[in-house]
Design an enzyme around this catalytic site. Structure first.
Site, PDB file in Angstrom:
ATOM      1  N   CYS A 177       0.837  -1.195   0.000  1.00 52.23           N
ATOM      2  CA  CYS A 177       0.000   0.000   0.000  1.00 52.23           C
ATOM      3  C   CYS A 177       0.876   1.251   0.000  1.00 52.23           C
ATOM      4  O   CYS A 177       2.015   1.230   0.447  1.00 52.23           O
ATOM      5  CB  CYS A 177      -0.900   0.007   1.226  1.00 52.23           C
ATOM      6  N   TYR A 226      -5.051 -13.412  -4.483  1.00 53.91           N
ATOM      7  CA  TYR A 226      -4.498 -12.979  -3.196  1.00 53.91           C
ATOM      8  C   TYR A 226      -5.151 -13.748  -2.056  1.00 53.91           C
ATOM      9  O   TYR A 226      -6.336 -13.601  -1.796  1.00 53.91           O
ATOM     10  CB  TYR A 226      -4.724 -11.469  -3.056  1.00 53.91           C
ATOM     11  N   HIS A 269      -4.677 -12.576   6.307  1.00 52.09           N
ATOM     12  CA  HIS A 269      -5.992 -12.581   6.953  1.00 52.09           C
ATOM     13  C   HIS A 269      -6.917 -11.527   6.347  1.00 52.09           C
ATOM     14  O   HIS A 269      -7.908 -11.145   6.961  1.00 52.09           O
ATOM     15  CB  HIS A 269      -5.888 -12.323   8.467  1.00 52.09           C
ATOM     16  N   ASP A 296       4.176 -10.276   8.903  1.00 57.34           N
ATOM     17  CA  ASP A 296       4.841 -10.142   7.612  1.00 57.34           C
ATOM     18  C   ASP A 296       5.703  -8.882   7.582  1.00 57.34           C
ATOM     19  O   ASP A 296       6.817  -8.893   7.052  1.00 57.34           O
ATOM     20  CB  ASP A 296       3.778 -10.089   6.516  1.00 57.34           C
TER      21      ASP A 296
END
Length: 688
Positions: free
Chosen positions: A31, A170, A174, A266
């Site tokens: 992002c 994708y 979560h 991550d």
């Protein structure tokens, strides 16, 4: 062996289905707060990565349908054909620099709150949102699943029409419906989409097959999959179901993009995961299972580690989000044997915090990030000097170092004067605290650069008075004298401070980082700053064996760190170290041997024993030199500018940005500066 030969393996072309990447550097989807609201800025930012040598440059999440609305966060959108022109702007800009463009198609299921569209939330099963907003997702029936597959297929077609070379399915973090269907904690269905792993993986398989049918001859298909949830036996693990998923789908995608979940794992900060390549042990099995190329991440910043991962057959592509933000030209610098010039990611997650706030991306190491279109800033190119010849920078914290480096790059004769015995200011001080050692990279990069330049003079132990500044005879002065922490308790919750009795042992963060340690006995760390430093100091003091009581008016420890994805880890760390927490408490007063606390809700007071109090409340700007220079009559100075914390105390990233902007704007027309500052992308009005 030269650097170029040593790392030549990183510059081999790699085939991904029907397309070929020119090297092994792969900017994975991340992002940036630009997205569908700022498509020109998005395109310019991605193009900079391609120019810097990343062979594949990916978008952020691209919402495929109004039922996956992430507002107020500005991601990409591919809801219908109206979104294609903005996306084509991105692909064209990437292609012009010689790289492949990848799009990450996303339906975020119950992770999307649909605040803008007010559409019903979709999920594998009935679920309550994990947010403060009181809303639930409904279980998708078979018709919903068929519709979702149609939306995904249509988005894949539009992706091809927009010029993308790689199209993602994708299933990670979560955050998406395919991942939600894979995980038992979100999926308790009893039909063919629930129960066994084969059933739970069915939707992902269908999406891969249908995406390949739609675009497979023209585009490569990538699967982004989190192989481990980092929950132990409570979640999917890499060596159990994570591996089984890869085995079941091994040859379906053209590329495996593998990582861990959730996002906080991550994108772990160096404070809690200091190792470069920290995900390797979770993803190293993947190439044993599939013949398709594999990209992995883990804050990979070391060229030696990168080359090793490829030679060992663990990865085909070096994936990066944060390292590509800190230095978009990292691949080119490795290829050109300029390793020392790399701006290494420090893992502070300031980039993540901007996404959490819903604003354009920023970076501590790279102040040009997010400003490629608005200000036309380039991380490696800066305008040459105009008329002036020399400049003096006073103070070598993050603002002073950045300002001096950029002025020197512009061609000015630069003198940098530091009052203390070493360069670095607050960065060096904070980097000495538990968990923050990687932050030293901010100063290391800039000091190294300055030391290589013949037009720079560096001085430590050089505290300057106003008269001494004038005696130096340099007409352009930038004052970066920083800020100091207050000792009176003034902060967010107490405008006038707190009563402090005579004989009380009061310390500030400046004392702790200078090595001044409170005496034995309970130490109260009072955090009314409520950012990161209070929690770091409490952790640091507990780490060296001190008894610590953490007091804050906030209802959690270090609430700012929610934005950097580490708040849970911060609070857990303090509890595991035995730090006592007093939350929702203000400091009502300090006397020798005790502190009086007051509940922020009821006003009730209670006293706790302590030997000393460390006040983390508010900073005072150090402007004495600046004020004295401003007060001179008939001053010979042409330029006098206050920068960094001395101008506006904030994050290290803010100070670096301030120093960079001062250097860029020096000798520029004021109208041009204003035009850049207010440059914005205006949404055109069209008839309904």
């Amino acid at each position: 062996m030269s650097g170029a030969d040593e790392y030549s393996v990183l510059f081999e072309p790699v085939k991904i289905g029907p397309v070929t990447a020119r090297n092994r550097f792969y900017q994975v989807p991340h992002c940036n707060g630009l997205g569908h609201l700022r498509p020109q800025a998005e395109a310019a930012m991605r193009a900079m990565k391609a120019e810097g040598g990343w062979a594949v440059v990916s978008t952020q999440e691209a919402e495929i349908h109004p039922t996956s609305d992430l507002s107020p966060y500005s991601e990409n959108r591919i809801w219908d054909d109206q979104d294609i022109p903005a996306l084509r702007l991105i692909t064209n800009s990437i292609h012009e620099k010689g790289s492949l463009a990848a799009i990450q198609l996303a339906h975020n299921g119950h992770h999307a709150q649909n605040h803008l569209t007010r559409a019903p939330l979709l999920a594998p099963s009935e679920l309550v949102l994990q947010t403060p907003y009181p809303k639930q997702a409904r279980a998708m029936d078979k018709a919903d699943i068929r519709e979702f597959r149609k939306w995904h297929r249509a988005a894949a077609r539009r992706s091809r029409e927009a010029g993308f070379d790689i199209v993602y399915v994708y299933a990670g973090h979560h955050m998406t419906l395919p991942h939600h269907f894979l995980l038992p904690q979100f999926n308790d269905r009893t039909d063919e989409y629930g129960g066994s792993l084969e059933n739970r993986v069915r939707l992902t398989r269908e999406l891969l097959e249908e995406t390949k049918e739609e675009v497979g001859d023209d585009c490569a298909i990538a699967l982004r999959f989190a192989v481990d949830e980092m929950l132990g036996s409570e979640g999917m693990q890499a060596q159990e179901e994570g591996r089984a998923v890869v085995e079941l789908l091994a040859e379906l995608p053209d590329l495996w993009d593998v990582n861990v979940a959730d996002w906080s794992n991550d994108s772990a900060t160096t404070r809690f995961e200091p190792r470069d390549g920290f995900q390797t042990t979770y993803i190293e099995f993947v190439k044993q299972v599939t013949s398709k190329p594999v990209v992995g991440v883990g804050r990979l910043t070391s060229p030696d580690l990168m080359a090793s991962l490829v030679r060992k057959g663990i990865l085909d592509f070096i994936g990066a989000a944060r390292p590509s933000i800190a230095d978009p030209f990292l691949p080119n610098k490795i290829r050109e044997d300029r390793i020392e010039e790399i701006r290494e990611c420090i893992g502070c997650n300031i980039c993540v915090s901007s996404d959490s706030l819903g604003v354009p991306i920023r970076c501590t190491q790279n102040p040009t990030m997010g400003e490629e279109w608005r200000r036309k800033w380039h991380p490696e190119i800066i305008e040459r000097r105009v008329n002036e010849e020399a400049a003096l920078v006073v103070g070598s914290g993050p603002a002073g170092l950045e300002c001096a480096m950029q002025l020197a790059r512009r061609g000015y004769e630069v003198t940098l004067a530091e009052a203390k015995y070493e360069f670095g200011g607050r960065v060096m001080q904070e980097a000495a605290l538990t968990g923050l050692s990687a932050w030293k990279r901010v100063t290391d990069h800039r000091i190294y650069d300055l030391q290589q330049r013949g037009n720079v003079q560096l001085f430590t132990d050089s505290r300057l008075s106003a008269s001494e500044v004038i005696e130096l005879g340099m007409p352009n002065v930038f004052v970066a004298t920083g800020a100091k922490w207050r000792r009176d308790g003034r902060g967010k919750s107490a405008f006038h401070g707190a009563p402090i009795g005579l004989g009380s042992q009061i310390f500030t963060p400046d004392d702790i980082v200078a090595g001044v340690m409170p005496q034995d006995g309970p130490i109260v760390v009072y955090d009314d700053d409520q950012a990161y430093l209070g929690g770091v100091l409490a952790d640091h003091l507990a780490q060296v064996g001190r008894e610590v009581v953490f007091v804050t008016p906030a209802s959690i420890v270090s609430p700012f760190t929610e934005l950097t994805l580490e708040q849970t880890k911060v609070q857990r760390s303090l509890l595991e170290k035995g730090v006592r927490l007093n939350l929702s408490q203000t400091l009502a007063g300090v006397a020798p041997g005790q502190a009086t606390l007051q509940c922020v809700y009821t006003g009730r007071e209670n006293s706790i024993e302590c030997s000393s109090v460390v006040l983390v409340t508010q900073r005072m700007r150090e402007t004495t030199l600046y004020d004295e220079l401003c007060g001179l009559t008939a001053s010979p100075l042409k330029t006098l500018e206050l920068i960094g914390d001395a101008a506006n105390p904030g994050l290290i990233a803010d100070a670096v940005y301030s120093g960079h902007m001062a250097a860029r704007n020096f000798e520029r027309n004021a109208d041009d500066i204003d035009r850049e500052f207010f440059r914005r992308e205006v949404i055109s009005l069209e008839s309904a």
